[in-house]
Design an enzyme around this catalytic site. Structure first.
Site, mmCIF file in Angstrom:
data_model
loop_
_atom_site.group_PDB
_atom_site.id
_atom_site.type_symbol
_atom_site.label_atom_id
_atom_site.label_comp_id
_atom_site.label_asym_id
_atom_site.label_seq_id
_atom_site.Cartn_x
_atom_site.Cartn_y
_atom_site.Cartn_z
ATOM 1 N N ILE A 70 4.640 0.928 -4.311
ATOM 2 C CA ILE A 70 4.705 1.724 -5.636
ATOM 3 C C ILE A 70 5.652 2.604 -5.451
ATOM 4 O O ILE A 70 5.688 3.531 -4.524
ATOM 5 C CB ILE A 70 3.290 2.248 -6.121
ATOM 6 C CG1 ILE A 70 2.235 1.149 -6.454
ATOM 7 C CG2 ILE A 70 3.445 3.061 -7.477
ATOM 8 C CD1 ILE A 70 1.241 1.527 -6.713
ATOM 9 N N MET A 102 0.837 -1.290 0.098
ATOM 10 C CA MET A 102 -0.193 0.014 0.008
ATOM 11 C C MET A 102 0.787 1.252 -0.017
ATOM 12 O O MET A 102 0.155 2.538 -0.496
ATOM 13 C CB MET A 102 -0.941 0.036 1.037
ATOM 14 C CG MET A 102 -1.016 1.201 1.960
ATOM 15 S SD MET A 102 0.424 1.142 3.143
ATOM 16 C CE MET A 102 0.209 0.016 4.404
ATOM 17 N N PRO A 103 1.935 1.319 0.473
ATOM 18 C CA PRO A 103 2.691 2.615 0.635
ATOM 19 C C PRO A 103 3.091 3.095 -0.992
ATOM 20 O O PRO A 103 3.263 2.368 -1.745
ATOM 21 C CB PRO A 103 4.038 2.155 1.170
ATOM 22 C CG PRO A 103 3.968 1.175 1.717
ATOM 23 C CD PRO A 103 3.028 0.268 1.048
ATOM 24 N N ILE A 104 2.873 4.348 -1.283
ATOM 25 C CA ILE A 104 3.307 5.016 -2.412
ATOM 26 C C ILE A 104 4.286 5.843 -2.179
ATOM 27 O O ILE A 104 4.334 6.804 -1.118
ATOM 28 C CB ILE A 104 2.052 5.642 -3.169
ATOM 29 C CG1 ILE A 104 1.135 4.867 -3.224
ATOM 30 C CG2 ILE A 104 2.392 6.252 -4.370
ATOM 31 C CD1 ILE A 104 -0.323 5.477 -3.792
#
Lengths: 62, 62, 62, 62, 62, 62
Positions: free
Chosen positions: E40, E1-3
């Protein structure tokens, strides 16, 4: 049409933001030839514990 | 793969965001031919005191 | 007042963006109760060589 | 000069952010040949109720 | 989930980005306890003529 | 420490950006009490075919 986004550490007052919004909008309108009505300025207050320089969170700087 | 970011004034309910996330994702999947699983929608609630139009903070508009 | 930003890989056509802009704006207006005139949608085309998932640039995926 | 922005769900500790800021800055300095002093890392904690994947807010996932 | 979003001046090679994407993803997975598949990393190359420090565009610095 | 990001349609000249960078930096330094050296201004030129208002891409407006 311009959108201006200002990221600063938490702590600026409402008066500072109001003055900044006015001056930045004036500059954009005058220099970039846009209309004030279509110029958006957004402030994003960022806590020092979420901002690092030199690999160290600003809240950890001595 | 698409990332959609929605900046709105504070005040939208959880239901409004849930519905927006669904409809925006559906549109992206259908039109841009992506998969829903790889479509991210992020909401960013912005206080009216941090948003200016026409050089005036929205919280100061009469 | 809402600003919607869509990051996708390069390659979507003008028609796809036009359709997405219309559908996203319609959804925002209907669900978040804003006016279309104050809804901005910005597309940001990102090259696969600038986008990594799983630690690998999308342009390097087999 | 590089600016790195990390969007994650709310919940990471101060220690995790401090360690991430250090490791990301080290990697940027070593690989992109910049100086640590000019490398900024900003964390943006995003609530699960503001983050959707597959059209469903993360806070609504079972 | 981290961007993770990396803004740097234009000029980094594909190899530098590939290595950065890998190292940043590894750090995020290890420290923030996420999975690589959901991490991402996006690079945003910014021309020196679009980046100012000290009120002077980097392309105008002597 | 402040980072200012200006999104405008493609077409502003180098001189306009140089002047804007200077005036915005001056305003931020004076009003927000920061130093010019730590104030970054980034311009993001957005093509009219990537910017919609009222659900219509600016490049399609008559």
């Amino acid at each position: 049409m311009p959108i201006v986004r200002v990221e600063m550490w938490t702590g600026r007052t409402h008066e500072q933001k109001a003055e900044l919004a006015k001056e930045i909008t004036d500059a954009v309108v005058r220099i970039a030839k846009t209309s004030a009505d279509h110029t958006i300025v957004i402030f994003d207050d960022i806590d020092k514990s979420n901002w690092a320089e030199g690999g160290i969170l600003a809240s950890d700087h001595k």
